[in-house]
Design an enzyme around this catalytic site. Structure first.
Site, PDB file in Angstrom:
ATOM      1  CG  ASP A  12      -2.067   1.013   1.081  1.00 43.90           C
ATOM      2  OD1 ASP A  12      -2.275   1.530  -0.039  1.00 43.90           O
ATOM      3  OD2 ASP A  12      -2.732   1.300   2.091  1.00 43.90           O
TER       4      ASP A  12
ATOM      5  NE  ARG B 178      -3.745   5.351   0.677  1.00 43.21           N
ATOM      6  CZ  ARG B 178      -3.658   5.149  -0.625  1.00 43.21           C
ATOM      7  NH1 ARG B 178      -3.563   6.185  -1.443  1.00 43.21           N
ATOM      8  NH2 ARG B 178      -3.670   3.933  -1.126  1.00 43.21           N
ATOM      9  CG  ASN B 179      -0.124   4.394   3.632  1.00 45.99           C
ATOM     10  OD1 ASN B 179      -0.784   4.873   4.561  1.00 45.99           O
ATOM     11  ND2 ASN B 179      -0.624   3.500   2.799  1.00 45.99           N
TER      12      ASN B 179
ATOM     13  CG  ASP C 240      -0.158   3.097   7.637  1.00 48.18           C
ATOM     14  OD1 ASP C 240       0.250   3.245   8.798  1.00 48.18           O
ATOM     15  OD2 ASP C 240      -1.243   3.534   7.248  1.00 48.18           O
TER      16      ASP C 240
END
Length: 407
Positions: free
Chosen positions: A256, A260-261, A274
Protein backbone atom coordinates in the site's frame (compact mmCIF):
# COMPACT_ATOMS: atom_id res chain seq x y z
CA UNK A 1 48.92 12.56 3.02
CA UNK A 2 47.71 11.24 -0.33
CA UNK A 3 44.24 9.70 -0.21
CA UNK A 4 44.10 6.20 -1.61
CA UNK A 5 40.38 5.83 -2.44
CA UNK A 6 40.65 2.07 -2.40
CA UNK A 7 41.46 2.08 1.33
CA UNK A 8 38.14 3.51 2.43
CA UNK A 9 38.21 1.38 5.56
CA UNK A 10 40.98 3.46 7.13
CA UNK A 11 39.93 4.99 10.49
CA UNK A 12 38.05 8.28 10.29
CA UNK A 13 40.79 10.10 12.18
CA UNK A 14 43.24 9.24 9.37
CA UNK A 15 41.04 10.53 6.57
CA UNK A 16 41.04 14.14 5.34
CA UNK A 17 38.26 16.16 6.92
CA UNK A 18 36.58 16.56 3.52
CA UNK A 19 36.37 12.81 2.75
CA UNK A 20 33.01 11.46 3.97
CA UNK A 21 33.19 7.96 2.46
CA UNK A 22 29.91 6.26 1.50
CA UNK A 23 27.55 9.02 2.65
CA UNK A 24 24.41 9.37 0.48
CA UNK A 25 23.66 12.43 -1.63
CA UNK A 26 20.64 13.42 0.45
CA UNK A 27 22.63 13.01 3.67
CA UNK A 28 25.44 15.09 2.18
CA UNK A 29 22.94 17.85 1.48
CA UNK A 30 21.61 17.76 5.03
CA UNK A 31 25.15 17.97 6.42
CA UNK A 32 26.10 20.92 4.20
CA UNK A 33 22.88 22.83 4.92
CA UNK A 34 23.53 23.00 8.66
CA UNK A 35 24.17 26.64 9.78
CA UNK A 36 27.74 25.80 10.80
CA UNK A 37 28.68 25.60 7.09
CA UNK A 38 29.25 28.65 4.89
CA UNK A 39 29.31 29.07 1.09
CA UNK A 40 32.15 27.01 -0.31
CA UNK A 41 31.85 24.27 2.29
CA UNK A 42 32.34 20.91 0.58
CA UNK A 43 32.80 17.20 0.94
CA UNK A 44 33.85 14.32 -1.30
CA UNK A 45 31.96 11.04 -1.09
CA UNK A 46 31.87 7.69 -2.84
CA UNK A 47 29.41 7.37 -5.72
CA UNK A 48 26.65 4.85 -5.05
CA UNK A 49 25.76 4.29 -8.68
CA UNK A 50 29.26 4.19 -10.20
CA UNK A 51 31.57 2.04 -8.13
CA UNK A 52 35.07 3.47 -7.98
CA UNK A 53 33.92 6.98 -8.83
CA UNK A 54 33.47 9.87 -6.43
CA UNK A 55 31.21 12.88 -6.11
CA UNK A 56 31.91 16.42 -4.96
CA UNK A 57 29.11 18.15 -3.02
CA UNK A 58 29.52 21.88 -2.43
CA UNK A 59 27.42 24.59 -0.78
CA UNK A 60 26.60 27.60 -2.98
CA UNK A 61 24.69 30.11 -0.86
CA UNK A 62 21.77 27.98 0.40
CA UNK A 63 21.87 25.36 -2.38
CA UNK A 64 23.96 22.19 -2.51
CA UNK A 65 25.38 21.28 -5.93
CA UNK A 66 26.93 17.99 -6.95
CA UNK A 67 29.62 17.04 -9.43
CA UNK A 68 30.78 13.61 -10.56
CA UNK A 69 34.52 13.01 -10.16
CA UNK A 70 35.66 10.49 -12.75
CA UNK A 71 38.74 8.24 -12.65
CA UNK A 72 41.31 7.81 -15.38
CA UNK A 73 42.12 4.27 -16.52
CA UNK A 74 45.75 4.81 -15.57
CA UNK A 75 44.78 6.40 -12.25
CA UNK A 76 44.02 9.97 -11.34
CA UNK A 77 40.85 12.04 -11.23
CA UNK A 78 39.04 14.71 -13.21
CA UNK A 79 35.86 16.74 -13.60
CA UNK A 80 36.78 17.66 -17.16
CA UNK A 81 39.48 15.84 -19.10
CA UNK A 82 41.14 19.16 -19.81
CA UNK A 83 42.39 19.12 -16.21
CA UNK A 84 43.39 15.92 -14.41
CA UNK A 85 44.87 15.22 -10.99
CA UNK A 86 47.04 12.44 -9.63
CA UNK A 87 45.13 12.30 -6.33
CA UNK A 88 42.04 13.64 -4.61
CA UNK A 89 44.37 15.73 -2.47
CA UNK A 90 45.67 17.49 -5.58
CA UNK A 91 42.11 17.88 -6.83
CA UNK A 92 41.02 19.61 -3.62
CA UNK A 93 44.15 21.75 -3.45
CA UNK A 94 43.51 23.05 -6.99
CA UNK A 95 39.82 23.90 -6.53
CA UNK A 96 40.46 25.66 -3.22
CA UNK A 97 42.56 28.16 -5.20
CA UNK A 98 40.21 28.62 -8.19
CA UNK A 99 36.64 27.71 -9.08
CA UNK A 100 37.49 27.13 -12.80
CA UNK A 101 33.97 26.04 -13.73
CA UNK A 102 32.65 25.07 -10.32
CA UNK A 103 29.78 27.11 -8.90
CA UNK A 104 32.14 28.50 -6.23
CA UNK A 105 35.73 28.12 -5.11
CA UNK A 106 36.05 25.40 -2.47
CA UNK A 107 36.30 26.70 1.08
CA UNK A 108 36.36 24.78 4.35
CA UNK A 109 35.45 21.08 4.60
CA UNK A 110 31.87 20.38 5.66
CA UNK A 111 31.33 20.21 9.41
CA UNK A 112 30.30 16.70 10.39
CA UNK A 113 27.01 16.59 12.29
CA UNK A 114 25.83 13.43 14.01
CA UNK A 115 22.38 12.49 12.66
CA UNK A 116 20.03 11.03 15.30
CA UNK A 117 18.83 7.45 14.88
CA UNK A 118 15.50 5.90 15.92
CA UNK A 119 15.27 4.78 19.53
CA UNK A 120 12.96 2.64 21.63
CA UNK A 121 10.79 4.04 24.38
CA UNK A 122 12.83 2.16 26.95
CA UNK A 123 14.85 -0.99 27.28
CA UNK A 124 11.71 -2.85 28.36
CA UNK A 125 10.00 -2.33 25.01
CA UNK A 126 12.82 -3.70 22.89
CA UNK A 127 11.57 -7.26 23.33
CA UNK A 128 8.51 -6.80 25.49
CA UNK A 129 6.53 -4.31 23.44
CA UNK A 130 3.08 -4.62 25.07
CA UNK A 131 2.86 -1.60 27.37
CA UNK A 132 0.30 -0.25 29.84
CA UNK A 133 -2.29 1.82 27.95
CA UNK A 134 -2.48 4.20 30.92
CA UNK A 135 1.14 5.19 30.23
CA UNK A 136 0.02 6.73 26.93
CA UNK A 137 -1.78 10.07 26.89
CA UNK A 138 -3.60 11.14 23.70
CA UNK A 139 -3.06 14.86 23.13
CA UNK A 140 -4.12 15.89 19.64
CA UNK A 141 -5.90 14.06 16.82
CA UNK A 142 -3.81 14.26 13.68
CA UNK A 143 -6.14 12.44 11.31
CA UNK A 144 -8.58 9.60 10.74
CA UNK A 145 -9.21 6.93 8.14
CA UNK A 146 -11.03 3.74 7.31
CA UNK A 147 -9.42 1.73 10.09
CA UNK A 148 -9.01 4.26 12.88
CA UNK A 149 -7.41 7.50 14.00
CA UNK A 150 -3.89 8.89 14.44
CA UNK A 151 -3.04 10.96 17.51
CA UNK A 152 -0.08 12.85 18.83
CA UNK A 153 0.58 11.40 22.25
CA UNK A 154 2.89 11.39 25.23
CA UNK A 155 4.37 8.28 26.78
CA UNK A 156 5.12 8.34 30.52
CA UNK A 157 4.76 12.14 30.46
CA UNK A 158 8.20 12.32 28.84
CA UNK A 159 8.33 11.09 25.24
CA UNK A 160 6.35 12.43 22.27
CA UNK A 161 4.90 9.60 20.19
CA UNK A 162 2.33 8.93 17.48
CA UNK A 163 -0.57 6.66 18.42
CA UNK A 164 -2.68 4.89 15.81
CA UNK A 165 -5.97 3.62 17.24
CA UNK A 166 -7.66 0.79 15.36
CA UNK A 167 -11.44 0.62 15.12
CA UNK A 168 -12.84 -2.43 16.91
CA UNK A 169 -13.33 -5.24 14.45
CA UNK A 170 -11.12 -3.71 11.76
CA UNK A 171 -8.30 -6.17 12.43
CA UNK A 172 -7.91 -9.48 14.22
CA UNK A 173 -5.66 -8.76 17.25
CA UNK A 174 -3.76 -11.99 16.64
CA UNK A 175 -3.12 -11.03 13.01
CA UNK A 176 -1.99 -7.61 14.14
CA UNK A 177 0.40 -9.00 16.73
CA UNK A 178 2.04 -11.11 14.04
CA UNK A 179 2.42 -8.03 11.87
CA UNK A 180 3.69 -5.96 14.80
CA UNK A 181 6.44 -8.50 15.33
CA UNK A 182 7.45 -8.04 11.70
CA UNK A 183 7.41 -4.27 12.10
CA UNK A 184 9.52 -4.53 15.23
CA UNK A 185 12.20 -6.43 13.33
CA UNK A 186 12.45 -3.86 10.54
CA UNK A 187 14.81 -1.04 11.48
CA UNK A 188 15.89 1.57 8.98
CA UNK A 189 16.20 5.39 9.10
CA UNK A 190 13.56 5.73 6.36
CA UNK A 191 10.98 3.43 7.94
CA UNK A 192 8.69 4.55 10.75
CA UNK A 193 9.89 2.85 13.93
CA UNK A 194 7.34 0.82 15.89
CA UNK A 195 7.85 1.42 19.62
CA UNK A 196 5.12 -0.52 21.37
CA UNK A 197 1.49 -1.73 21.26
CA UNK A 198 -1.57 -1.91 23.50
CA UNK A 199 -3.70 -4.89 22.46
CA UNK A 200 -5.39 -6.12 25.64
CA UNK A 201 -8.55 -4.09 25.02
CA UNK A 202 -10.18 -2.02 22.28
CA UNK A 203 -9.17 0.11 20.60
CA UNK A 204 -5.78 -1.38 19.80
CA UNK A 205 -2.97 1.19 20.06
CA UNK A 206 0.05 1.18 17.77
CA UNK A 207 2.74 3.47 19.21
CA UNK A 208 5.40 4.77 16.81
CA UNK A 209 7.85 7.62 16.48
CA UNK A 210 6.16 10.97 15.90
CA UNK A 211 6.44 12.74 12.53
CA UNK A 212 5.09 16.21 13.23
CA UNK A 213 4.23 17.27 9.69
CA UNK A 214 1.82 14.42 9.00
CA UNK A 215 1.37 12.57 5.72
CA UNK A 216 3.33 13.42 2.59
CA UNK A 217 0.04 13.73 0.71
CA UNK A 218 -1.20 16.52 2.99
CA UNK A 219 2.24 18.12 3.12
CA UNK A 220 2.41 18.31 -0.68
CA UNK A 221 -1.09 19.71 -0.98
CA UNK A 222 -0.65 22.31 1.76
CA UNK A 223 2.79 23.57 0.75
CA UNK A 224 2.53 23.20 -3.02
CA UNK A 225 4.39 25.88 -4.95
CA UNK A 226 5.75 27.70 -1.90
CA UNK A 227 8.75 25.86 -0.47
CA UNK A 228 8.62 22.58 -2.39
CA UNK A 229 10.48 22.51 -5.70
CA UNK A 230 12.20 19.86 -7.84
CA UNK A 231 15.22 19.52 -5.56
CA UNK A 232 12.96 18.76 -2.59
CA UNK A 233 10.71 16.50 -4.66
CA UNK A 234 13.64 14.37 -5.81
CA UNK A 235 14.87 14.25 -2.20
CA UNK A 236 11.46 12.98 -1.03
CA UNK A 237 11.49 10.27 -3.69
CA UNK A 238 15.08 9.25 -2.89
CA UNK A 239 14.34 8.86 0.82
CA UNK A 240 11.25 6.72 0.15
CA UNK A 241 13.24 4.60 -2.31
CA UNK A 242 15.89 4.11 0.38
CA UNK A 243 13.34 2.74 2.83
CA UNK A 244 11.78 0.52 0.17
CA UNK A 245 15.21 -0.75 -0.92
CA UNK A 246 15.69 -1.90 2.68
CA UNK A 247 12.32 -3.73 2.63
CA UNK A 248 13.40 -5.25 -0.68
CA UNK A 249 16.66 -6.46 0.85
CA UNK A 250 14.74 -8.05 3.72
CA UNK A 251 12.32 -9.86 1.38
CA UNK A 252 9.26 -7.91 2.48
CA UNK A 253 6.60 -6.12 0.52
CA UNK A 254 4.50 -3.10 1.50
CA UNK A 255 1.32 -3.53 -0.62
CA UNK A 256 0.00 0.00 0.00
CA UNK A 257 2.78 2.40 -0.95
CA UNK A 258 1.33 5.88 -1.53
CA UNK A 259 1.91 9.47 -0.41
CA UNK A 260 -0.72 9.01 2.31
CA UNK A 261 1.52 6.30 3.82
CA UNK A 262 4.71 8.36 3.88
CA UNK A 263 5.18 10.66 6.87
CA UNK A 264 7.07 13.93 7.11
CA UNK A 265 9.25 14.92 10.06
CA UNK A 266 11.46 17.84 11.01
CA UNK A 267 14.34 18.92 8.76
CA UNK A 268 12.83 17.40 5.59
CA UNK A 269 12.85 13.81 6.79
CA UNK A 270 10.49 11.41 4.99
CA UNK A 271 9.71 7.87 6.17
CA UNK A 272 7.63 4.98 4.89
CA UNK A 273 4.75 4.11 7.22
CA UNK A 274 1.88 1.64 7.40
CA UNK A 275 3.93 -1.34 6.31
CA UNK A 276 1.92 -3.44 8.79
CA UNK A 277 0.41 -5.13 5.75
CA UNK A 278 3.87 -6.34 4.77
CA UNK A 279 4.42 -10.04 4.30
CA UNK A 280 7.43 -12.23 3.73
CA UNK A 281 7.05 -12.80 0.02
CA UNK A 282 9.05 -15.99 -0.40
CA UNK A 283 6.31 -18.32 -1.67
CA UNK A 284 7.44 -21.40 -3.58
CA UNK A 285 10.49 -19.41 -4.68
CA UNK A 286 8.26 -17.17 -6.77
CA UNK A 287 8.71 -14.06 -4.63
CA UNK A 288 4.94 -13.59 -4.76
CA UNK A 289 2.36 -13.04 -2.04
CA UNK A 290 -1.23 -14.00 -2.83
CA UNK A 291 -3.62 -11.91 -0.78
CA UNK A 292 -7.02 -12.88 0.50
CA UNK A 293 -9.74 -12.24 -2.06
CA UNK A 294 -11.77 -10.11 0.33
CA UNK A 295 -8.91 -7.64 0.72
CA UNK A 296 -9.80 -4.18 -0.61
CA UNK A 297 -7.27 -2.76 -3.04
CA UNK A 298 -6.35 0.88 -3.64
CA UNK A 299 -6.82 0.38 -7.39
CA UNK A 300 -5.18 3.60 -8.55
CA UNK A 301 -1.93 2.61 -6.82
CA UNK A 302 -2.06 -1.14 -7.50
CA UNK A 303 -0.13 -2.95 -10.23
CA UNK A 304 -2.20 -4.65 -12.97
CA UNK A 305 -1.05 -8.16 -12.03
CA UNK A 306 -2.07 -7.53 -8.42
CA UNK A 307 -5.50 -6.31 -9.54
CA UNK A 308 -6.03 -9.24 -11.90
CA UNK A 309 -4.73 -12.09 -9.78
CA UNK A 310 -4.42 -10.66 -6.25
CA UNK A 311 -0.73 -11.48 -6.37
CA UNK A 312 1.81 -9.05 -4.93
CA UNK A 313 5.58 -8.85 -5.18
CA UNK A 314 8.25 -6.24 -4.61
CA UNK A 315 7.72 -5.40 -8.29
CA UNK A 316 4.09 -4.47 -7.61
CA UNK A 317 5.46 -2.12 -4.94
CA UNK A 318 7.68 -0.62 -7.65
CA UNK A 319 4.56 0.09 -9.72
CA UNK A 320 3.02 1.85 -6.71
CA UNK A 321 6.23 3.83 -6.29
CA UNK A 322 5.74 5.15 -9.82
CA UNK A 323 2.29 6.41 -8.80
CA UNK A 324 3.84 7.95 -5.68
CA UNK A 325 6.29 9.81 -7.94
CA UNK A 326 3.28 11.18 -9.83
CA UNK A 327 1.81 12.40 -6.53
CA UNK A 328 5.10 14.05 -5.59
CA UNK A 329 5.62 15.88 -8.88
CA UNK A 330 1.95 17.06 -9.03
CA UNK A 331 1.89 18.25 -5.40
CA UNK A 332 -0.49 15.55 -4.19
CA UNK A 333 -2.97 15.39 -7.05
CA UNK A 334 -5.17 12.30 -7.37
CA UNK A 335 -3.82 9.95 -10.05
CA UNK A 336 -6.25 9.13 -12.86
CA UNK A 337 -8.32 12.15 -11.82
CA UNK A 338 -11.97 11.86 -12.88
CA UNK A 339 -11.76 8.12 -13.52
CA UNK A 340 -13.44 5.45 -11.41
CA UNK A 341 -11.56 2.37 -10.24
CA UNK A 342 -13.35 0.27 -12.86
CA UNK A 343 -12.33 2.72 -15.60
CA UNK A 344 -8.73 2.63 -14.42
CA UNK A 345 -8.70 -1.18 -14.59
CA UNK A 346 -10.15 -1.06 -18.10
CA UNK A 347 -7.63 1.54 -19.28
CA UNK A 348 -4.67 -0.34 -17.78
CA UNK A 349 -5.84 -3.38 -19.74
CA UNK A 350 -5.36 -1.27 -22.85
CA UNK A 351 -1.79 -0.34 -21.78
CA UNK A 352 -2.79 3.17 -20.76
CA UNK A 353 -0.34 5.02 -18.51
CA UNK A 354 -0.59 8.33 -16.70
CA UNK A 355 0.64 11.08 -19.07
CA UNK A 356 3.62 13.29 -18.27
CA UNK A 357 2.33 16.02 -15.93
CA UNK A 358 2.93 19.69 -16.76
CA UNK A 359 6.31 20.96 -15.50
CA UNK A 360 7.50 17.36 -14.92
CA UNK A 361 11.06 16.98 -16.28
CA UNK A 362 11.47 14.16 -18.85
CA UNK A 363 14.19 12.61 -16.65
CA UNK A 364 11.75 12.33 -13.73
CA UNK A 365 8.92 11.03 -15.93
CA UNK A 366 11.22 8.38 -17.42
CA UNK A 367 11.77 6.97 -13.94
CA UNK A 368 8.00 6.84 -13.42
CA UNK A 369 7.55 5.13 -16.79
CA UNK A 370 10.10 2.44 -15.93
CA UNK A 371 8.08 1.60 -12.81
CA UNK A 372 5.01 0.99 -14.97
CA UNK A 373 6.44 -1.66 -17.24
CA UNK A 374 3.70 -4.19 -18.04
CA UNK A 375 6.16 -7.01 -17.31
CA UNK A 376 6.95 -6.97 -13.56
CA UNK A 377 10.42 -8.48 -14.02
CA UNK A 378 11.37 -5.60 -16.30
CA UNK A 379 10.67 -2.98 -13.65
CA UNK A 380 13.76 -1.62 -11.83
CA UNK A 381 14.69 -2.70 -8.33
CA UNK A 382 14.30 -0.22 -5.50
CA UNK A 383 18.08 -0.30 -5.12
CA UNK A 384 18.43 0.95 -8.70
CA UNK A 385 15.65 3.52 -8.22
CA UNK A 386 17.39 4.75 -5.09
CA UNK A 387 20.74 5.43 -6.72
CA UNK A 388 19.08 6.98 -9.79
CA UNK A 389 17.33 9.48 -7.54
CA UNK A 390 20.40 9.97 -5.34
CA UNK A 391 22.44 10.86 -8.42
CA UNK A 392 19.65 12.80 -10.16
CA UNK A 393 21.41 16.17 -9.94
CA UNK A 394 25.01 15.06 -10.22
CA UNK A 395 26.79 16.64 -13.17
CA UNK A 396 29.10 14.62 -15.37
CA UNK A 397 31.99 16.87 -16.48
CA UNK A 398 33.83 14.16 -18.42
CA UNK A 399 33.32 15.69 -21.87
CA UNK A 400 31.48 18.84 -20.80
CA UNK A 401 32.19 22.53 -21.05
CA UNK A 402 33.35 24.18 -17.84
CA UNK A 403 30.03 25.96 -17.42
CA UNK A 404 28.05 22.71 -17.48
CA UNK A 405 27.18 22.37 -13.82
CA UNK A 406 24.04 22.12 -11.71
CA UNK A 407 22.73 25.60 -11.05
Amino acid sequence: MTVDPMTVDRPDDRRPLWFFGAIKRTDAEKQLLYPENQTGAFLIRESESQKGDFALSVLDEKVVKHYRIRRLDEGGFFLTQRRTFASLNEFVDYYTKTSNGLCVQLGKPCVKIQVPVPFDLSYKTVDQWEIDRNSVQLLKRLGSGQFGEVWEGLWNNTTSVAVKTLKPGSMDPNDFLREAQIMKSLRHPKLIQLYAVCTLEDPIYIITELMRHGSLQEYLQNDAGTKIHLTQQVDMAAQVASGMAYLESQNYIHRDLAARNVLVGEHNIYKVADFGLARVFKVDNEDIYESKHETKLPVKWTAPEAIRANKFSIKSDVWSFGILLYEIITYGKMPYSGMTGAQVIQMLGQNYRLPQPPNCPPQFYNIMWECWNAEPKERPTFEKLHWKLEDYFETDFSFADTDNFVR
